[in-house]
Design a protein around this motif. Structure first.
Motif, PDB file in Angstrom:
ATOM      1  N   SER A 227      60.132  33.584  52.174  1.00  0.00           N
ATOM      2  CA  SER A 227      59.774  34.922  51.709  1.00  0.00           C
ATOM      3  C   SER A 227      58.417  34.930  51.009  1.00  0.00           C
ATOM      4  O   SER A 227      57.710  35.933  51.018  1.00  0.00           O
ATOM      5  N   ARG A 228      58.037  33.801  50.410  1.00  0.00           N
ATOM      6  CA  ARG A 228      56.729  33.723  49.752  1.00  0.00           C
ATOM      7  C   ARG A 228      55.595  33.667  50.756  1.00  0.00           C
ATOM      8  O   ARG A 228      54.455  33.978  50.412  1.00  0.00           O
ATOM      9  N   PHE A 229      55.872  33.239  51.973  1.00  0.00           N
ATOM     10  CA  PHE A 229      54.821  33.205  52.988  1.00  0.00           C
ATOM     11  C   PHE A 229      54.394  34.607  53.404  1.00  0.00           C
ATOM     12  O   PHE A 229      53.306  34.785  53.967  1.00  0.00           O
ATOM     13  N   PHE A 230      55.240  35.603  53.165  1.00  0.00           N
ATOM     14  CA  PHE A 230      54.950  36.963  53.592  1.00  0.00           C
ATOM     15  C   PHE A 230      54.329  37.775  52.467  1.00  0.00           C
ATOM     16  O   PHE A 230      54.454  38.987  52.404  1.00  0.00           O
ATOM     17  N   THR A 231      53.672  37.100  51.527  1.00  0.00           N
ATOM     18  CA  THR A 231      53.010  37.754  50.408  1.00  0.00           C
ATOM     19  C   THR A 231      51.524  37.805  50.688  1.00  0.00           C
ATOM     20  O   THR A 231      50.897  36.789  50.952  1.00  0.00           O
ATOM     21  N   TYR A 237      54.583  41.824  51.569  1.00  0.00           N
ATOM     22  CA  TYR A 237      54.199  42.565  52.762  1.00  0.00           C
ATOM     23  C   TYR A 237      55.293  43.543  53.148  1.00  0.00           C
ATOM     24  O   TYR A 237      56.472  43.216  53.174  1.00  0.00           O
ATOM     25  N   GLY A 238      54.883  44.787  53.427  1.00  0.00           N
ATOM     26  CA  GLY A 238      55.823  45.780  53.906  1.00  0.00           C
ATOM     27  C   GLY A 238      56.572  46.511  52.807  1.00  0.00           C
ATOM     28  O   GLY A 238      57.324  47.426  53.073  1.00  0.00           O
ATOM     29  N   LYS A 239      56.394  46.121  51.534  1.00  0.00           N
ATOM     30  CA  LYS A 239      57.099  46.774  50.446  1.00  0.00           C
ATOM     31  C   LYS A 239      56.146  47.495  49.491  1.00  0.00           C
ATOM     32  O   LYS A 239      56.532  47.950  48.432  1.00  0.00           O
ATOM     33  N   GLY A 240      54.853  47.533  49.832  1.00  0.00           N
ATOM     34  CA  GLY A 240      53.913  48.181  48.951  1.00  0.00           C
ATOM     35  C   GLY A 240      53.649  47.320  47.740  1.00  0.00           C
ATOM     36  O   GLY A 240      53.826  46.123  47.739  1.00  0.00           O
ATOM     37  N   GLY A 241      53.236  47.924  46.621  1.00  0.00           N
ATOM     38  CA  GLY A 241      53.007  47.162  45.409  1.00  0.00           C
ATOM     39  C   GLY A 241      51.870  47.744  44.623  1.00  0.00           C
ATOM     40  O   GLY A 241      51.179  48.677  45.038  1.00  0.00           O
ATOM     41  N   ALA A 246      47.764  43.328  41.679  1.00  0.00           N
ATOM     42  CA  ALA A 246      47.375  42.325  42.671  1.00  0.00           C
ATOM     43  C   ALA A 246      45.931  41.884  42.469  1.00  0.00           C
ATOM     44  O   ALA A 246      45.595  40.703  42.597  1.00  0.00           O
ATOM     45  N   ARG A 247      45.050  42.834  42.130  1.00  0.00           N
ATOM     46  CA  ARG A 247      43.640  42.511  41.892  1.00  0.00           C
ATOM     47  C   ARG A 247      43.488  41.622  40.664  1.00  0.00           C
ATOM     48  O   ARG A 247      42.723  40.649  40.669  1.00  0.00           O
ATOM     49  N   LYS A 248      44.229  41.937  39.592  1.00  0.00           N
ATOM     50  CA  LYS A 248      44.165  41.109  38.387  1.00  0.00           C
ATOM     51  C   LYS A 248      44.678  39.699  38.661  1.00  0.00           C
ATOM     52  O   LYS A 248      44.124  38.724  38.149  1.00  0.00           O
ATOM     53  N   LYS A 249      45.735  39.610  39.445  1.00  0.00           N
ATOM     54  CA  LYS A 249      46.282  38.298  39.778  1.00  0.00           C
ATOM     55  C   LYS A 249      45.292  37.487  40.605  1.00  0.00           C
ATOM     56  O   LYS A 249      45.139  36.280  40.407  1.00  0.00           O
ATOM     57  N   LEU A 250      44.602  38.156  41.542  1.00  0.00           N
ATOM     58  CA  LEU A 250      43.611  37.467  42.359  1.00  0.00           C
ATOM     59  C   LEU A 250      42.434  36.997  41.514  1.00  0.00           C
ATOM     60  O   LEU A 250      41.946  35.875  41.660  1.00  0.00           O
ATOM     61  N   LEU A 251      41.959  37.855  40.591  1.00  0.00           N
ATOM     62  CA  LEU A 251      40.848  37.475  39.721  1.00  0.00           C
ATOM     63  C   LEU A 251      41.235  36.322  38.798  1.00  0.00           C
ATOM     64  O   LEU A 251      40.430  35.430  38.526  1.00  0.00           O
ATOM     65  N   ALA A 252      42.482  36.355  38.296  1.00  0.00           N
ATOM     66  CA  ALA A 252      42.939  35.256  37.438  1.00  0.00           C
ATOM     67  C   ALA A 252      42.986  33.941  38.200  1.00  0.00           C
ATOM     68  O   ALA A 252      42.672  32.875  37.649  1.00  0.00           O
ATOM     69  N   ALA A 253      43.364  34.006  39.488  1.00  0.00           N
ATOM     70  CA  ALA A 253      43.382  32.793  40.298  1.00  0.00           C
ATOM     71  C   ALA A 253      41.969  32.286  40.572  1.00  0.00           C
ATOM     72  O   ALA A 253      41.720  31.078  40.584  1.00  0.00           O
ATOM     73  N   LEU A 254      41.011  33.219  40.785  1.00  0.00           N
ATOM     74  CA  LEU A 254      39.629  32.819  41.048  1.00  0.00           C
ATOM     75  C   LEU A 254      38.974  32.196  39.829  1.00  0.00           C
ATOM     76  O   LEU A 254      38.087  31.338  39.958  1.00  0.00           O
ATOM     77  N   LYS A 255      39.400  32.605  38.632  1.00  0.00           N
ATOM     78  CA  LYS A 255      38.808  32.038  37.412  1.00  0.00           C
ATOM     79  C   LYS A 255      39.125  30.561  37.256  1.00  0.00           C
ATOM     80  O   LYS A 255      38.411  29.846  36.554  1.00  0.00           O
ATOM     81  N   ARG A 256      40.191  30.105  37.898  1.00  0.00           N
ATOM     82  CA  ARG A 256      40.578  28.704  37.779  1.00  0.00           C
ATOM     83  C   ARG A 256      39.972  27.829  38.878  1.00  0.00           C
ATOM     84  O   ARG A 256      40.242  26.626  38.927  1.00  0.00           O
TER      85      ARG A 256
END
Length: 285
Positions: A227-231, A237-241, A246-256
């Protein structure tokens, strides 16, 4: 003597039966063929076509890296191609494998479950001959691998396992460890025969020889990992959000993400008078 029906009475009864059957027939015609969707309860489809497409795209990366790594290890051209990713029962998967074969059980943590990597003898023996320096096949393909041959082909299985692990770790923090090898796949109870599995079929070419490498992932123990592969982008995917989350999570990942930064100071000729007159905000050309 019992009364006998006349021909007119028989025809009247048949007409009454036809009139009773007509409404049911009309209802069936009203529904049409498109209103009924066939479903095989013995083969429940756990993944949608979109999910299978995403799994295929993800494993195509692993297959390309697999070909490069195996080519470097075998010191020769190796081609790998992803054939298909299908859903089937574990019994059907085992029935489609040759016997004997090279069947490897790999433990995945988490979820502390096992998957299988199978290499057909049609490609396992050419790989062994390549490792030993033979120019042609030294023996038949319809025999079990010896203990020495198992140890030699284990390195190839490790390369395949490593490339799968690297791709899986992009979406889930998992570790893979090969725990056993068997020649008879029917002796390995990886899952119940009716359990649905995801089968990844890879075609491998080594020189003039080719064969299949099959990866079997039982669905039930790996449901959370799959189920994590479909994120995508931090939301399912397919459930909205929430796009902001999501943008904050992506930026936090890029900071590392570590980056190599090189600073080069330009050289110039500068009079001592100009250097003495420089202050905050001065620009040196």
């Amino acid at each position: 003597m019992p009364d006998l029906l006349s021909q007119d009475e028989i025809n009247a009864l048949l007409s009454a039966v036809e009139e009773v059957a007509e409404p049911g027939t009309a209802v069936q015609k009203d529904f049409g063929d498109d209103a009924v969707t066939p479903y095989d309860f013995s083969h429940p489809q756990r993944l949608s076509r979109e999910h299978l497409r995403m799994l295929r795209n993800m494993h195509e990366v692993a297959v390309r890296n697999m070909a490069a790594s195996l080519g470097a290890y075998l010191r020769g051209p190796v081609e790998c191609r992803l054939i298909s990713i299908d859903q089937m029962t574990y019994g059907e998967f085992i029935a489609g494998l040759p016997n004997p074969t090279c069947f490897n059980v790999v433990k995945v943590t988490p979820p502390d479950a096992s998957l299988a990597i199978e290499m057909n003898p049609s490609i396992a023996f050419p790989v062994l001959d390549r490792l030993l320096g033979a120019k042609q096949l030294a023996g038949p393909l319809e025999r079990p691998l010896t203990s020495i041959e198992f140890r030699l082909v284990a390195k190839v299985i490790e390369i395949i396992k490593t490339q799968l692990e690297l791709v899986w770790r992009r979406n889930s923090d998992v570790r893979m460890e090969r725990i056993s090898q068997e020649t008879n796949p029917h002796l390995v109870a990886l899952a119940p025969p009716t359990e649905m599995v995801v089968a990844v079929v890879i075609e491998m070419h080594v020189g003039e020889h080719s064969g299949l490498v099959n990866v079997c992932v039982p669905f039930t123990p790996f449901q959370t990992v799959l189920s994590r592969f479909f994120t995508i982008g931090g939301y399912s995917y397919g459930k909205g959000g929430d796009k902001d989350a999501a943008r904050k999570k992506l930026l936090a990942a890029l900071k590392r993400v570590p980056l190599n930064v090189t600073v080069a100071v330009a050289r110039t000729a500068l009079p001592a008078q100009a250097l003495g007159a420089a202050g905050v905000g001065s620009v040196i050309v």
